[in-house]
Design an enzyme around this catalytic site. Structure first.
Site, PDB file in Angstrom:
ATOM      1  CG  HIS A 161      -6.860   5.997   8.129  1.00 40.43           C
ATOM      2  ND1 HIS A 161      -6.061   6.878   7.574  1.00 40.43           N
ATOM      3  CD2 HIS A 161      -8.126   6.584   8.615  1.00 40.43           C
ATOM      4  CE1 HIS A 161      -6.599   8.021   8.017  1.00 40.43           C
ATOM      5  NE2 HIS A 161      -7.605   7.883   8.305  1.00 40.43           N
ATOM      6  NE  ARG A 180      -4.355  -2.695   3.800  1.00 40.59           N
ATOM      7  CZ  ARG A 180      -4.536  -1.390   3.320  1.00 40.59           C
ATOM      8  NH1 ARG A 180      -3.704  -0.425   3.433  1.00 40.59           N
ATOM      9  NH2 ARG A 180      -5.801  -1.179   3.002  1.00 40.59           N
ATOM     10  CG  HIS A 207      -3.518  10.917  12.044  1.00 40.37           C
ATOM     11  ND1 HIS A 207      -4.390  10.165  11.896  1.00 40.37           N
ATOM     12  CD2 HIS A 207      -2.513  10.770  10.829  1.00 40.37           C
ATOM     13  CE1 HIS A 207      -4.536   9.705  10.269  1.00 40.37           C
ATOM     14  NE2 HIS A 207      -3.493  10.155   9.840  1.00 40.37           N
ATOM     15  CG  ASP A 252      -7.392  -4.390   3.234  1.00 41.95           C
ATOM     16  OD1 ASP A 252      -6.483  -4.035   4.195  1.00 41.95           O
ATOM     17  OD2 ASP A 252      -7.212  -3.286   2.122  1.00 41.95           O
ATOM     18  CB  CYS A 265      -2.327   1.921   6.363  1.00 38.84           C
ATOM     19  SG  CYS A 265      -1.731   2.351   4.988  1.00 38.84           S
ATOM     20  CB  CYS A 295      -0.929   0.265   1.306  1.00 41.61           C
ATOM     21  SG  CYS A 295      -0.240   0.330   2.992  1.00 41.61           S
TER      22      CYS A 295
END
Length: 173
Positions: free
Chosen positions: A149, A161, A146, A153, A163, A109
């Site tokens: 996310h 996952r 932060h 999947d 990310c 990704c």
């Protein structure tokens, strides 16, 4: 007069080289605390609450943009994207342990991906409806930085996952 100028230039060059070398050494060494960040600790689990102007003093501009303004680093630019060393990933803002390297996997990704946090309380989950998408934001459980996310999947055993923006990660073997 030429000798004075030449000697001054040599001294300035030597001094700046020593400064640059000293700075590089400090950046490559991770301790349980960071000298310029009074809340950074890899062992303290107490919640961290700082005002924005305080965060600006202890984070780099890129870390501040991601951690406090919910930004995103460009894909495939993180030093941790293809990182294979064994150890622990920490929140770069406060030092909170987030992920073990054993939970890291290649998702393709463009950001470091993990299938589970080190412990459930390491992460806070927040609905994110920005940019016309329904996602789940993940924040540091200690300082609410932060991180990125989480998506459904990922690989077994969790199917998740995480990310994560690599800029907001620290790593220690």
């Amino acid at each position: 007069m030429k000798k004075i100028i030449v000697h001054t230039l040599i001294l300035l060059t030597v001094f700046s080289s020593c400064q640059a070398q000293n700075t590089t050494t400090k950046k490559n060494t991770m301790d349980s605390t960071k000298n310029n960040n009074p809340v950074y600790s890899t062992t303290d689990s107490s919640k961290v609450v700082l005002k924005d102007d305080e965060w600006k003093k202890v984070l780099t501009p890129e870390q501040y943009y991601i951690a406090r303004q919910k930004g995103t680093e460009r894909p495939y630019t993180s030093k941790f994207e293809n990182f294979k060393e064994k150890g622990t990933f920490y929140c770069a803002a406060c030092g909170n342990p987030l992920f073990k390297s054993d939970a890291k996997f290649e998702s393709g990704c463009g950001w470091p991906s993990f299938y589970e946090p080190i412990i459930k309380s390491a992460i806070i989950y927040t609905p994110d409806h920005s940019h016309g998408m329904d996602r789940t934001e993940v924040q540091c459980g200690r300082c609410k930085a932060h991180l990125g996310h989480v998506f459904d999947d990922g690989p077994p055993p969790t199917g998740l996952r995480y990310c994560i923006n690599g800029v907001i990660l620290d790593f220690q073997k």
